[in-house]
Design a protein around this motif. Structure first.
Motif, short mmCIF file in Angstrom:
data_model
loop_
_atom_site.label_atom_id
_atom_site.label_comp_id
_atom_site.label_asym_id
_atom_site.label_seq_id
_atom_site.Cartn_x
_atom_site.Cartn_y
_atom_site.Cartn_z
N GLU A 151 0.84 -1.21 0.00
CA GLU A 151 0.00 0.00 0.00
C GLU A 151 0.87 1.26 0.00
O GLU A 151 0.57 2.23 -0.71
CB GLU A 151 -0.94 -0.01 1.21
CG GLU A 151 -1.96 1.10 1.19
CD GLU A 151 -2.90 1.05 -0.01
OE1 GLU A 151 -3.43 2.13 -0.38
OE2 GLU A 151 -3.12 -0.03 -0.59
N ALA A 152 1.95 1.26 0.77
CA ALA A 152 2.85 2.42 0.80
C ALA A 152 3.46 2.66 -0.57
O ALA A 152 3.55 3.81 -1.03
CB ALA A 152 3.95 2.19 1.84
N ILE A 153 3.85 1.60 -1.25
CA ILE A 153 4.45 1.73 -2.59
C ILE A 153 3.40 2.16 -3.61
O ILE A 153 3.68 2.98 -4.49
CB ILE A 153 5.14 0.40 -3.00
CG1 ILE A 153 6.38 0.18 -2.14
CG2 ILE A 153 5.49 0.40 -4.48
CD1 ILE A 153 7.00 -1.21 -2.28
N ARG A 154 2.19 1.65 -3.48
CA ARG A 154 1.11 2.04 -4.39
C ARG A 154 0.84 3.54 -4.28
O ARG A 154 0.64 4.23 -5.27
CB ARG A 154 -0.16 1.25 -4.09
CG ARG A 154 -1.29 1.47 -5.10
CD ARG A 154 -2.55 0.72 -4.72
NE ARG A 154 -3.25 1.30 -3.58
CZ ARG A 154 -3.95 2.43 -3.61
NH1 ARG A 154 -4.02 3.14 -4.71
NH2 ARG A 154 -4.58 2.87 -2.54
N ARG A 155 0.87 4.06 -3.07
CA ARG A 155 0.60 5.48 -2.85
C ARG A 155 1.79 6.37 -3.19
O ARG A 155 1.61 7.53 -3.52
CB ARG A 155 0.16 5.71 -1.40
CG ARG A 155 -1.18 5.08 -1.11
CD ARG A 155 -1.55 5.21 0.35
NE ARG A 155 -2.80 4.53 0.63
CZ ARG A 155 -3.99 5.06 0.44
NH1 ARG A 155 -4.12 6.28 -0.02
NH2 ARG A 155 -5.07 4.36 0.72
#
Length: 186
Positions: A151-155
């Motif tokens: 999720e951190a990488i997606r954002r």
């Protein structure tokens, strides 16, 4: 000689206690109160004042007897500590720095609460997801680590590069899912 042995056994007395008082060893309810009291004291010593206060209040409500005055004093002390601890932050990033400091000091549950608090106020905070991923890695929860890091990488794709060099993920290095997440082009 027979009379001396008889006199010696007759003089043995049971331990003296206050009139009408029951020793904790004889009363299972009192022994439990003391055990719960020790747990609450330990929570205070660990700096978990919210949990300590709740434990002391539970003891007081259950009828703590001769410990009631001390318990009230500890409740007051817990409240004083909590009022001092109410931190205010000028930004989400400052709040994040506080959460990271808790994480670095080994206060994992408190750090988790702070990261989640950031997400309550700023749902798109990639750095909070990154912090939760680090926390999960440090506590050995690989599945949760991967979820939060994804999720951190997606954002924010820059989190992928940061995670590659972050030693906090060293326990994840052997996990093929982690490698695939950080090096998708390979």
């Amino acid at each position: 000689m027979a009379q001396t042995a008889k006199t010696a056994t007759a003089t043995k007395r049971s331990p003296r206690i206050l009139a009408g008082a029951i020793t904790p060893a004889d009363d299972p309810a009192q022994a439990q109160v003391l055990a719960d009291y020790e747990v609450a004291i330990r929570l205070m010593q660990e700096g978990k004042f919210e949990k300590a206060r709740a434990a002391f209040e539970k003891l007081l409500a259950a009828g703590a007897g001769n410990l009631a005055d001390r318990i009230r004093m500890y409740i007051t002390a817990s409240n004083a500590q909590l009022s001092r601890q109410k931190a205010t932050f000028t930004s989400h990033e400052e709040h994040y720095d506080y959460a990271v400091s808790l994480l670095n000091d080994g206060h994992y549950e408190d750090a988790r609460e702070q990261f989640q608090e950031i997400l309550k106020h700023k749902a798109d905070a990639d750095y909070a997801f990154y912090g939760l991923a680090v926390l999960a890695s440090m506590t050995g929860d690989a599945h949760t680590c991967l979820e939060h890091l994804t999720e951190a990488i997606r954002r924010n794709p820059r989190n992928r590069i940061q995670a590659r060099a972050d030693s906090d993920f060293q326990d994840m290095a052997d996990d093929p899912r982690f490698t695939e997440l950080l090096y998708p082009e390979a």
